[in-house]
Design a protein around this motif. Structure first.
Motif, PDB file in Angstrom:
ATOM      1  N   LYS A 412       0.822  -1.209   0.000  1.00 20.35           N
ATOM      2  CA  LYS A 412       0.000   0.000   0.000  1.00 20.35           C
ATOM      3  C   LYS A 412       0.861   1.265   0.000  1.00 20.35           C
ATOM      4  O   LYS A 412       0.511   2.277   0.613  1.00 20.35           O
ATOM      5  N   SER A 413       1.981   1.195  -0.688  1.00 24.13           N
ATOM      6  CA  SER A 413       2.892   2.341  -0.742  1.00 24.13           C
ATOM      7  C   SER A 413       2.300   3.453  -1.597  1.00 24.13           C
ATOM      8  O   SER A 413       1.522   3.209  -2.521  1.00 24.13           O
ATOM      9  N   LYS A 414       2.705   4.673  -1.282  1.00 30.08           N
ATOM     10  CA  LYS A 414       2.197   5.814  -2.038  1.00 30.08           C
ATOM     11  C   LYS A 414       2.921   5.950  -3.365  1.00 30.08           C
ATOM     12  O   LYS A 414       2.285   6.085  -4.414  1.00 30.08           O
ATOM     13  N   ARG A 415       4.270   5.916  -3.321  1.00 31.65           N
ATOM     14  CA  ARG A 415       5.035   6.045  -4.563  1.00 31.65           C
ATOM     15  C   ARG A 415       6.415   5.422  -4.351  1.00 31.65           C
ATOM     16  O   ARG A 415       7.082   5.705  -3.358  1.00 31.65           O
ATOM     17  N   VAL A 416       6.815   4.585  -5.280  1.00 32.49           N
ATOM     18  CA  VAL A 416       8.137   3.960  -5.223  1.00 32.49           C
ATOM     19  C   VAL A 416       8.746   4.058  -6.622  1.00 32.49           C
ATOM     20  O   VAL A 416       8.174   3.549  -7.589  1.00 32.49           O
ATOM     21  N   SER A 417       9.902   4.694  -6.701  1.00 32.72           N
ATOM     22  CA  SER A 417      10.572   4.877  -7.988  1.00 32.72           C
ATOM     23  C   SER A 417      11.918   4.174  -7.968  1.00 32.72           C
ATOM     24  O   SER A 417      12.732   4.384  -7.052  1.00 32.72           O
ATOM     25  N   PHE A 418      12.153   3.334  -8.975  1.00 36.97           N
ATOM     26  CA  PHE A 418      13.443   2.679  -9.175  1.00 36.97           C
ATOM     27  C   PHE A 418      13.978   3.133 -10.533  1.00 36.97           C
ATOM     28  O   PHE A 418      13.295   2.966 -11.547  1.00 36.97           O
ATOM     29  N   ALA A 419      15.198   3.690 -10.548  1.00 37.66           N
ATOM     30  CA  ALA A 419      15.767   4.173 -11.808  1.00 37.66           C
ATOM     31  C   ALA A 419      17.218   3.740 -11.923  1.00 37.66           C
ATOM     32  O   ALA A 419      18.007   3.891 -10.979  1.00 37.66           O
ATOM     33  N   GLY A 420      17.568   3.183 -13.051  1.00 42.37           N
ATOM     34  CA  GLY A 420      18.939   2.775 -13.338  1.00 42.37           C
ATOM     35  C   GLY A 420      19.230   2.959 -14.813  1.00 42.37           C
ATOM     36  O   GLY A 420      18.572   3.745 -15.500  1.00 42.37           O
ATOM     37  N   THR A 421      20.206   2.226 -15.311  1.00 36.44           N
ATOM     38  CA  THR A 421      20.558   2.348 -16.726  1.00 36.44           C
ATOM     39  C   THR A 421      20.546   1.016 -17.447  1.00 36.44           C
ATOM     40  O   THR A 421      21.004   0.933 -18.583  1.00 36.44           O
ATOM     41  N   SER A 422      20.009  -0.024 -16.814  1.00 34.62           N
ATOM     42  CA  SER A 422      20.015  -1.357 -17.412  1.00 34.62           C
ATOM     43  C   SER A 422      18.596  -1.866 -17.578  1.00 34.62           C
ATOM     44  O   SER A 422      17.707  -1.547 -16.769  1.00 34.62           O
ATOM     45  N   PRO A 423      18.344  -2.677 -18.605  1.00 35.09           N
ATOM     46  CA  PRO A 423      17.011  -3.253 -18.800  1.00 35.09           C
ATOM     47  C   PRO A 423      16.578  -4.063 -17.576  1.00 35.09           C
ATOM     48  O   PRO A 423      17.379  -4.739 -16.942  1.00 35.09           O
ATOM     49  N   GLY A 424      15.305  -3.983 -17.276  1.00 36.19           N
ATOM     50  CA  GLY A 424      14.774  -4.692 -16.129  1.00 36.19           C
ATOM     51  C   GLY A 424      14.865  -3.910 -14.842  1.00 36.19           C
ATOM     52  O   GLY A 424      14.245  -4.280 -13.843  1.00 36.19           O
ATOM     53  N   THR A 425      15.697  -2.882 -14.808  1.00 41.29           N
ATOM     54  CA  THR A 425      15.803  -1.907 -13.712  1.00 41.29           C
ATOM     55  C   THR A 425      16.274  -2.500 -12.388  1.00 41.29           C
ATOM     56  O   THR A 425      17.260  -2.029 -11.809  1.00 41.29           O
ATOM     57  N   LEU A 426      15.584  -3.533 -11.905  1.00 39.18           N
ATOM     58  CA  LEU A 426      15.806  -3.984 -10.529  1.00 39.18           C
ATOM     59  C   LEU A 426      17.070  -4.804 -10.356  1.00 39.18           C
ATOM     60  O   LEU A 426      17.779  -4.664  -9.359  1.00 39.18           O
ATOM     61  N   GLY A 427      17.344  -5.727 -11.278  1.00 38.90           N
ATOM     62  CA  GLY A 427      18.531  -6.551 -11.156  1.00 38.90           C
ATOM     63  C   GLY A 427      18.424  -7.653 -10.131  1.00 38.90           C
ATOM     64  O   GLY A 427      19.445  -8.171  -9.665  1.00 38.90           O
ATOM     65  N   LEU A 428      17.212  -8.036  -9.760  1.00 38.20           N
ATOM     66  CA  LEU A 428      17.046  -9.156  -8.833  1.00 38.20           C
ATOM     67  C   LEU A 428      17.297 -10.469  -9.556  1.00 38.20           C
ATOM     68  O   LEU A 428      17.162 -10.571 -10.775  1.00 38.20           O
ATOM     69  N   ASN A 429      17.654 -11.494  -8.788  1.00 39.21           N
ATOM     70  CA  ASN A 429      17.876 -12.823  -9.363  1.00 39.21           C
ATOM     71  C   ASN A 429      17.241 -13.851  -8.456  1.00 39.21           C
ATOM     72  O   ASN A 429      17.911 -14.537  -7.694  1.00 39.21           O
ATOM     73  N   GLY A 430      15.932 -13.947  -8.512  1.00 35.56           N
ATOM     74  CA  GLY A 430      15.234 -14.894  -7.666  1.00 35.56           C
ATOM     75  C   GLY A 430      15.259 -16.287  -8.247  1.00 35.56           C
ATOM     76  O   GLY A 430      15.543 -16.497  -9.422  1.00 35.56           O
ATOM     77  N   VAL A 431      14.964 -17.244  -7.397  1.00 33.68           N
ATOM     78  CA  VAL A 431      14.882 -18.623  -7.862  1.00 33.68           C
ATOM     79  C   VAL A 431      13.652 -18.763  -8.747  1.00 33.68           C
ATOM     80  O   VAL A 431      12.689 -18.001  -8.661  1.00 33.68           O
ATOM     81  N   SER A 432      13.653 -19.737  -9.616  1.00 30.40           N
ATOM     82  CA  SER A 432      12.561 -19.957 -10.551  1.00 30.40           C
ATOM     83  C   SER A 432      11.257 -20.178  -9.787  1.00 30.40           C
ATOM     84  O   SER A 432      11.211 -20.944  -8.822  1.00 30.40           O
ATOM     85  N   ASN A 433      10.216 -19.463 -10.210  1.00 24.76           N
ATOM     86  CA  ASN A 433       8.874 -19.539  -9.629  1.00 24.76           C
ATOM     87  C   ASN A 433       8.792 -18.966  -8.214  1.00 24.76           C
ATOM     88  O   ASN A 433       7.755 -19.046  -7.575  1.00 24.76           O
ATOM     89  N   GLY A 434       9.878 -18.402  -7.710  1.00 27.37           N
ATOM     90  CA  GLY A 434       9.820 -17.765  -6.397  1.00 27.37           C
ATOM     91  C   GLY A 434       9.312 -16.336  -6.519  1.00 27.37           C
ATOM     92  O   GLY A 434       9.442 -15.696  -7.564  1.00 27.37           O
ATOM     93  N   VAL A 435       8.736 -15.828  -5.456  1.00 30.23           N
ATOM     94  CA  VAL A 435       8.217 -14.457  -5.451  1.00 30.23           C
ATOM     95  C   VAL A 435       9.279 -13.548  -4.857  1.00 30.23           C
ATOM     96  O   VAL A 435       9.634 -13.676  -3.692  1.00 30.23           O
TER      97      VAL A 435
END
Length: 881
Positions: A412-435
């Motif tokens: 229920k956040s009001k505003r969250v901005s993520f900005a970078g220079t790479s596709p996908g922005t976040l760069g997370l590497n979760g396990v397959s089918n994990g949230v």
């Protein structure tokens, strides 16, 4: 930074000079150049250095219980490092001069010089000290004890600790609490605050708490905080400007926990001697913050940091907690000097990393490089109504190993901005089918994707209520638990984005649509829909108007139906559907309906007006029946409905007003049939006559009916739009005809005379007779007329019959009249012309009686007596009019 220190014991001198009291401070002469020189190598990746100190700040878990116990004690005089001349027998006498104690009204002892401070520190009862002047501690040593408060009263303290932790202000006592307030350390040009160990040095004692309230710190060759096994609390307004290139310019703090308890703390930190902003090392189980490296910004507090360094050394579990309404601004770009200092962490993270941005917090991170998580677990939790921005100058927001289980959770956040220079922005590497990316919203969540971080125009806007995603590098996929999955194009937009903004989207409802259906005589069903733009409706109002010009103003409404309970309705943050039944309307009336929807953002505009008409309503119907005719009369409902007066607003509404705005009825047709199902081939109809101010009264006469038959009657009414509506009373109106019987009794013999006594008077020759009644004993209305008059004897033939009363006197003439109910204004003259021009005696209804009387004048009453005889013919027939 690892600090190795050397101890020089000259306890014999201390024993000789100060045999009783060990608690006061000693100012020492500068050591020989070769003894005081320390070296710290703090190039990138090199953490070991040698520095003079009384304790080792990198104590490990393997330290013996005896050593820990010793460390937890207050250091005695044998542990204090001090300086002497070459012969070791001179002490700076200015520090042992006795000062006259002075105490303020609030109990604080007033300190005007380093000498006074030295004296007060000898007395264990003097815990609250207040400066009255700026003080230069030089290279002296001043040992504090727990529960001491030093109030600088906005004065300046300067010092030169070099590489020693037991110079200047210091303490080494387990569970100690020390507060320093309203004090500036160092001069505004960065001089006067020299040393590795901060303006208050903590030894290795466990769980010491340093409280700094309204402290300013300026140094270009020093480190502000040293409390390796304890914590620091910042209160009030604190300004730290710690920037320099000197060898003592190190981390901002060596501590496991920093708490910004209230107020505003601003920190500018840069150094080319160290890699980190904070160095946390303590793993002692007795330390409440063991194994952590945390910054906590408490509710309503604010922390601003500018640094050119990594946030932490080491591999302890970092956590950054920003509580409700707190502000945390971190800027690693403005002062950046490049190299490995641009990393977020100095070392590869293996312990959980926690970012906890709580309700209504405001967080802004400006970073030169990604947050290097490596294999770290943990996550970034962003609470309700929080406003968070993370901007990385180069790369993704995070850099993670494939085994990382780091999770971003926005609730229920009001505003969250993520900005970078790479596709996908976040760069997370979760396990397959994990949230590892999840969000929920009070309202609608809007996700904007941008092709690059500097773009102000999104490539796509995505609306969701809640979702769970799996992120692996630049690839995004819906998790099986997602309640509102992304479409394939939406997932592709996330993958190609360099910036994504999650924002609480809430606006007043729009795109309203309203429909009317199933109108009846006093009710109608209304169905409406709206797009609620992020927030379910809190209220839906339906307005009924009786004139199109009255729409869009609730004060003109005839009825308002409010929906504030949504059981059985479809009420969501997106497309929603509502329905109500409006009753109490006026029959045969044209209405206009509108709808307004209100959500958390406010009230929508009125919907477009939808027109509808209520049906006619039959109030009553009667049948006046003869043998073969029936007069059908009735009334249609008009202005029988109720309305509410809202002219003074909804709060001052006046209910139960009588309607006056019903439409006129256009046509009423009476249908009748001997078959109650009214088949077309067995049904007759006749248009009725209308009367009344709204044509609500109707009447018609049905003729040619069969005798002794049952008929059923209904009416077909043309409504407001001209469409025909069939109405019938319940039970169905019916009547029965009977066989026609004409039975009129007419006098068989009628006689008239004159009176002899009238001769010579004005009444001479006037005719009189008795009353002769005629009665209708039949069951139908009967029309009676006189159709003929014949002379039956010679006397009758001798007389002339006149049709007026102006005959000649002495003439054998007779004006013979027939009066009905003695009505002398309408006499019927009986002449021989009746056969060609019959005279009507009127209509006799069933059981009705009329009286006949003969009258007139005989114009020769003195002549011979005549006895004329006449025969009258009456015609009796059923009245068909």
């Amino acid at each position: 930074m690892k600090k190795i220190f050397r101890l020089i014991f000259i306890s014999m001198i201390i024993l000789m000079l100060f045999p009783i009291d060990w608690s006061y401070a000693i100012e020492i002469e500068q050591l020989d150049e070769e003894m005081q020189t320390t070296t710290e190598t703090s190039e990138e990746g090199v953490l070991d250095s040698t520095e003079a100190s009384t304790t080792d700040s990198s104590v490990t878990q393997e330290t013996s219980e005896e050593e820990i116990e010793e460390d937890e004690k207050i250091t005695d005089s044998n542990d204090i490092k001090y300086s002497s001349d070459e012969n070791g027998d001179e002490i700076n006498n200015k520090n042992i001069l006795r000062a006259t104690p002075t105490q303020a009204d609030d109990g604080f002892w007033l300190v005007d010089s380093a000498a006074t401070l030295t004296e007060y520190l000898k007395d264990s009862q003097k815990l609250n000290l207040r400066l009255t002047n700026d003080i230069d501690l030089g290279k002296g040593a001043y040992q504090l004890r727990t529960n001491m408060i030093i109030d600088g009263a906005n004065h300046i303290i300067t010092y030169d600790k070099e590489g020693y932790s037991d110079r200047g202000l210091y303490i080494n006592q387990k569970d100690a609490v020390v507060e320093i307030r309203n004090t500036q350390f160092g001069n505004s040009d960065g001089t006067g605050a020299v040393g590795y160990y901060g303006f208050l040095s903590g030894g290795s004692a466990i769980n010491m708490t340093f409280i700094f309230d309204g402290v300013d710190y300026y140094s270009n060759n020093g480190q502000m905080i040293h409390n390796v096994n304890g914590s620091v609390i910042m209160r009030g307004q604190n300004t730290i400007d710690q920037r320099g290139t000197g060898g003592y310019s190190q981390e901002w703090a060596e501590v496991n926990s920093v708490e910004i308890q209230n107020g505003y703390t601003s920190i500018k930190h840069s150094s080319n001697q160290t890699l980190a902003f904070i160095w946390s090392t303590s793993t002692y189980l007795a330390n409440p913050y063991a194994g952590k490296s945390q910054i906590v910004v408490r509710e309503n507090a604010r922390l601003d940091i500018q640094t050119n360094s990594n946030m932490t050394y080491g591999t302890l579990a970092p956590s950054y907690i920003v509580e409700k309404n707190a502000v945390f601004n971190l800027d690693k770009v403005t002062l950046a000097t490049g190299g490995s200092r641009n990393q977020f962490f100095a070392s590869a993270q293996t312990q959980p990393v926690t970012f906890d941005f709580q309700e209504q917090s405001q967080v802004d991170f400006k970073l030169p490089e990604p947050i290097n998580l490596y294999t770290a677990k943990g996550g970034m939790t962003i609470g309700a109504a929080a406003d968070v921005s993370v901007d990385v100058a180069s790369g993704t927001i995070f850099s993670t190993a494939s085994s990382s289980q780091f999770v971003i959770n926005m609730n229920k956040s009001k505003r969250v901005s993520f900005a970078g220079t790479s596709p996908g922005t976040l760069g997370l590497n979760g396990v397959s089918n994990g949230v590892n990316l999840s969000f929920a919203s009070n309202y609608l969540q809007k996700i904007e994707t941008f092709s690059n971080k500097t773009s102000s125009t999104p490539t796509q806007e995505i609306m969701k209520e809640a979702s769970d995603l799996t992120v692996q590098g630049a690839n995004f996929a819906n998790a099986s638990s997602s309640s509102d999955p992304f479409t394939a194009p939406e997932l592709l937009a996330l993958k190609n984005s360099q910036k994504m903004v999650f924002s609480e989207f809430i606006d007043v409802p729009d795109q309203l649509g309203l429909f009317t259906h199933d109108p009846e005589d006093t009710s109608v069903s209304l169905s409406g829909n709206s797009v609620n733009n992020g927030s379910p409706a809190t209220e839906v109002k339906f307005f009924i108007f009786s004139d199109e010009e009255d729409t869009n103003d609730l004060r003109n409404a005839r009825q308002i139906v409010t929906l504030d309970s949504f059981d059985g309705q479809t009420n969501t943050a997106l497309k929603s559907y509502y329905s109500v039944l409006v009753d109490g309307l006026n029959p045969n009336t044209l209405y206009w309906a509108q709808m307004v929807v209100t959500n958390q953002a406010g009230e929508s505009e009125f919907s477009e007006a939808e027109v509808f008409a209520t049906k006619p309503q039959l109030s009553n119907i009667t049948a006046n029946v003869t043998t073969t005719t029936a007069i059908i009369s009735g009334e249609l409902a008009s202005d029988t409905g109720k309305w509410t007066d809202y002219s003074n607003g909804e709060a001052a509404a006046i209910p139960d007003q009588q309607a006056y705005f019903g439409s006129k009825y256009n046509q009423v047709t009476v249908e009748y049939s001997k078959n109650k199902t009214f088949p077309a081939n067995e049904t007759d109809a006749q248009v009725a006559d209308l009367s009344g101010d709204k044509n609500q009264n109707f009447s018609t006469k049905l003729k040619g009916l069969d005798g002794e038959a049952t008929y059923y009657v209904r009416v077909k009414v043309a409504g407001v739009y001209g469409e025909e509506v069939i109405l019938a009373m319940s039970p169905l109106t019916e009547f029965q005809t009977v066989t026609e019987i004409i039975n009129v009794q007419v006098p068989i013999e009628m006689a008239f005379q004159t009176k002899n006594q009238d001769i010579g008077t004005a009444k001479e020759g006037q005719l009189t007779s008795a009353d002769y009644p005629i009665i209708n004993n039949g069951n139908v209305a009967t029309k009676i007329s006189l159709t003929n008059l014949t002379k039956e004897n010679a006397d009758a033939n001798q007389l002339l019959l006149l049709n007026h009363l102006s005959g000649n006197q002495g003439q054998d003439a007779l004006a013979l009249q027939l009066l009905v109910d003695h009505d002398q204004s309408n006499p019927l003259f009986l002449t021989n012309g009746l056969s060609s021009v019959p005279l009507s005696l009127g209509i006799l209804n069933t059981n009705e009686q009329k009286n006949l009387t003969l009258a007139g004048k005989y114009f020769n009453p003195t002549g011979s007596v005549l006895f004329p005889t006449y025969k009258m013919t009456f015609k009796v027939e059923k009245n068909e009019e």
